[in-house]
Design a protein around this motif. Structure first.
Motif: not given
Length: 132
Positions: A104-132
């Motif tokens: 379960e911890l491995n599953r949660w960590g994988s999902e968290y990493i995917a979320g970090l990647s999605a946030r980084a992509e959003a910030v890089g494309s300007g869609r997530g600017a100002g979102v914390s």
């Protein structure tokens, strides 16, 4: 609880007066411990193979963490009287009991990493600017 001299490590002793979660953190917290357990869930491993699987861990740190896991009754260490010495590590029944938790911890960590990647992509494309 301990496979060695029967003494409970001091951090575990302190955690006993707090709550079971703190005991869990005292036993399993620390650099590389959960990764060690994750790989030993696949079966017995020699020291060198375990080190390769764990990753960029120094021999000193790996040895210290393995000793703590052994003292806490999570890991068993078997030394064969050979030259060069062969040392194998495996999980105790208590360590095997961590299977569901580690999965379960491995599953949660994988999902968290995917979320970090999605946030980084959003910030890089300007869609997530100002979102914390």
């Amino acid at each position: 609880m301990s496979s060695g001299d029967g003494e409970i490590r001091r951090p575990v002793q302190r955690a006993l007066s707090v709550c079971p979660i703190e005991v869990s953190v005292a036993v399993l917290g620390g650099a590389w411990k959960m990764t060690i357990v994750k790989h030993l869930l696949d079966g017995t491993l020699r020291y060198g193979e375990l080190r390769r699987r764990v990753g960029e861990v120094t021999p000193r740190v790996l040895t210290r963490q393995l000793r703590e896991l052994e003292q806490d009754g999570i890991v068993t260490r078997r030394v064969y009287p050979e030259v060069p010495p062969r040392v194998e590590y495996s999980l105790t029944p208590t360590g095997e009991g961590l299977r569901g938790f580690v999965t379960e911890l491995n599953r949660w960590g994988s999902e968290y990493i995917a979320g970090l990647s999605a946030r980084a992509e959003a910030v890089g494309s300007g869609r997530g600017a100002g979102v914390s």
